[in-house]
Motif scaffolding. Structure first.
Motif, PDB file in Angstrom:
ATOM      1  N   GLY A  36       0.819  -1.216   0.000  1.00 38.09           N
ATOM      2  CA  GLY A  36       0.000   0.000   0.000  1.00 38.09           C
ATOM      3  C   GLY A  36       0.852   1.264   0.000  1.00 38.09           C
ATOM      4  N   LEU A  37       0.261   2.325  -0.551  1.00 31.47           N
ATOM      5  CA  LEU A  37       0.947   3.623  -0.570  1.00 31.47           C
ATOM      6  C   LEU A  37       0.319   4.522   0.491  1.00 31.47           C
ATOM      7  CD1 LEU A  37       1.019   4.148  -4.436  1.00 31.47           C
ATOM      8  CD2 LEU A  37       3.026   3.870  -2.955  1.00 31.47           C
ATOM      9  N   ILE A  38       1.157   5.217   1.243  1.00 31.02           N
ATOM     10  CA  ILE A  38       0.625   6.144   2.248  1.00 31.02           C
ATOM     11  C   ILE A  38       1.301   7.504   2.083  1.00 31.02           C
ATOM     12  CG2 ILE A  38      -0.122   4.565   4.079  1.00 31.02           C
ATOM     13  CD1 ILE A  38       2.710   4.905   5.256  1.00 31.02           C
ATOM     14  N   LYS A  39       0.835   8.470   2.844  1.00 31.10           N
ATOM     15  CA  LYS A  39       1.419   9.808   2.798  1.00 31.10           C
ATOM     16  C   LYS A  39       2.913   9.716   3.063  1.00 31.10           C
ATOM     17  CE  LYS A  39      -0.695  14.081   3.886  1.00 31.10           C
ATOM     18  NZ  LYS A  39      -1.875  14.647   4.408  1.00 31.10           N
ATOM     19  N   GLY A  40       3.710  10.332   2.235  1.00 30.81           N
ATOM     20  CA  GLY A  40       5.167  10.292   2.430  1.00 30.81           C
ATOM     21  C   GLY A  40       5.830   9.183   1.619  1.00 30.81           C
ATOM     22  N   ALA A  41       5.012   8.391   0.896  1.00 33.66           N
ATOM     23  CA  ALA A  41       5.567   7.255   0.139  1.00 33.66           C
ATOM     24  C   ALA A  41       6.671   7.702  -0.817  1.00 33.66           C
ATOM     25  CB  ALA A  41       4.453   6.556  -0.634  1.00 33.66           C
ATOM     26  N   ALA A  42       6.456   8.840  -1.475  1.00 33.17           N
ATOM     27  CA  ALA A  42       7.447   9.298  -2.458  1.00 33.17           C
ATOM     28  C   ALA A  42       8.800   9.561  -1.804  1.00 33.17           C
ATOM     29  CB  ALA A  42       6.939  10.557  -3.163  1.00 33.17           C
ATOM     30  N   GLN A  43       8.755   9.921  -0.499  1.00 31.85           N
ATOM     31  CA  GLN A  43      10.026  10.139   0.222  1.00 31.85           C
ATOM     32  C   GLN A  43      10.482   8.869   0.932  1.00 31.85           C
ATOM     33  OE1 GLN A  43       7.736  12.800   0.606  1.00 31.85           O
ATOM     34  NE2 GLN A  43       8.892  14.573  -0.135  1.00 31.85           N
ATOM     35  N   VAL A  63       7.834   0.456  -3.816  1.00 29.70           N
ATOM     36  CA  VAL A  63       6.583   0.311  -4.562  1.00 29.70           C
ATOM     37  C   VAL A  63       6.601   1.214  -5.789  1.00 29.70           C
ATOM     38  CG1 VAL A  63       4.096   0.727  -4.503  1.00 29.70           C
ATOM     39  CG2 VAL A  63       5.223  -0.324  -2.551  1.00 29.70           C
ATOM     40  N   LEU A  64       6.941   2.469  -5.580  1.00 27.56           N
ATOM     41  CA  LEU A  64       6.875   3.424  -6.691  1.00 27.56           C
ATOM     42  C   LEU A  64       7.885   3.059  -7.764  1.00 27.56           C
ATOM     43  CD1 LEU A  64       6.237   6.559  -4.492  1.00 27.56           C
ATOM     44  CD2 LEU A  64       4.640   5.557  -6.117  1.00 27.56           C
TER      45      LEU A  64
END
Ligand code: GTP
Ligand code: MG
Length: 358
Positions: free
Chosen positions: A75-82, A90-91
């Motif tokens: 799952g992706l959550i807030k802050g995933a990109a960092q 995941v990304l």
């Protein structure tokens, strides 16, 4: 052509449940966030009734269907990109895929954990989409630094590269998905390798409860969002094994799993602008997936490199004509066989035979 499609979304929204339904592979499913850590990957056949209709008329030893690869990620959550949660992995993983299937929870059930403790599909979508945008921003910024570092003297190529990267950043900083933006061919080439996420088509998959297959308040909200974004939406109830569903095309009741796969496949074909052509011989009847507008020469290369090298002509029978006139001979008698050159644009359902010299 390998079609790969990632299944993304917030944690615990039913991604792995849907993956299992689509692929018949039992992935780990549990009622807590981050149950999935390592991606689940599976390749499934694309059901195409036309293959059976073809082999009824012209039996061959083997049938080969087109395939689609599904990748179910954490799952992706807030802050995933960092890098928060499993974000970075995941990304990076979904960068290599062509379509993003974004599963959004649209069902009430107090027993099933929601990471924000309440159901709000539009908020959930915006959290995930913000991470996709942020990830692309990071990619573009890093690439700009890399180009500037590499080239002490900025040549024409680097100038073009920097131009398109800055163009992307302007849109991304304003929260605009890059798939909405027109890029010239040179611009496309310059950003191709980055595999930016917001360029990929998104299909929203509303995971609804069994009772409200056609509408519920969450589904309606998600529908409105998807329509505003001009993104397709497929609704399904990932969990209920007993549900059967009417298939609009042939009006027969088919298994729910097949129905979901059918709907999702059709949507993937539509967003990627794909079609199917067939080749038939005694050994094998085969479906080939290609982009609409593919030329006969490109299609020949897909089937065999020799067909492209020695290409003379392609013999085309339309699927409907093959069925109506009961095969090749009938189609020939009815004047329904055409011979086309290398620039012929392949159409969905074409039955092709390549004539070539060795
Ligand atoms: N009631 C109901 N429960 C569902 C539905 N889909 C999934 N669930 C339940 O939701 C929980 C999470 O499902 P998963 O498929 O593991 O969710 P996920 O998105 O893969 O979760 P992560 O891998 O942790 O991100 C499980 O207990 C499922 O049984 C649904 O359509 N209705
Ligand atoms: Mg999972």
């Amino acid at each position: 052509m390998q079609i790969d499609c990632s299944i993304i979304g917030l944690p615990n929204v039913g991604k792995s449940t849907l993956f299992s339904v689509l692929t018949h592979v039992s992935a780990k499913i549990a009622n807590f966030p981050f149950c999935t850590i390592q991606p689940n990957i599976s390749i499934v056949y694309i059901p195409d009734l036309r293959i059976c209709q073809l082999t009824d008329i012209f039996p061959s030893h083997k049938t080969v269907y087109g395939t689609i690869k599904f990748i179910d990620v954490a799952g992706l959550i807030k802050g995933a990109a960092q890098g928060v949660g499993m974000g970075a992995q995941v990304l990076n993983h979904i960068r290599s895929t062509k379509v993003l299937c974004h599963v959004v929870r649209c069902f009430d059930n107090n027993q099933i954990i929601h990471v924000f403790n309440d159901i709000d599909p539009c908020r959930d979508v915006s959290v995930v989409n913000a991470e996709l945008i942020l990830f692309d921003i990071l990619q573009c910024e890093q690439s700009i630094c890399a180009v500037q570092k590499k080239c002490k003297i900025i040549d024409v190529n680097s100038k073009q590269q920097l131009f398109v990267l800055k163009k992307c950043l302007d849109y991304l900083y304003n929260g605009v998905f890059l798939r909405k933006i027109q890029f010239s061919n040179i611009e496309k080439i310059n950003i191709e390798k980055l595999n930016l996420l917001t360029i990929k088509p998104i299909i929203y998959i509303a995971n609804i409860d069994e009772k409200s297959v056609t509408s519920n308040i969450y589904l309606n909200r998600l529908r409105a969002l998807a329509s505003k974004e001009q993104s397709p939406l497929v609704s399904c109830c990932a969990i209920s094994p007993s549900l059967t569903h009417k298939n609009n095309c042939n009006r027969i009741t088919i298994e729910r799993k097949e129905c979901i796969l059918h709907d999702i496949n059709n949507t993937i074909f539509s967003v990627l602008n794909l079609c199917t052509f067939f080749t038939i011989n005694l050994n094998v009847t085969r479906a080939w997936i290609c982009v609409i507008g593919t030329t006969a020469l490109e299609a020949a290369k897909k089937v065999h490199s020799d067909f492209k090298k020695g290409f003379i002509r392609v013999r085309v029978i339309k699927f409907d004509d093959f069925i109506i006139y009961n095969g090749e001979l009938g189609a020939k008698r009815a004047g329904k066989i055409n011979y086309e050159g290398k620039d012929y644009r392949v159409e969905d359902g074409d039955i092709l035979k390549f004539l070539f010299k060795i």
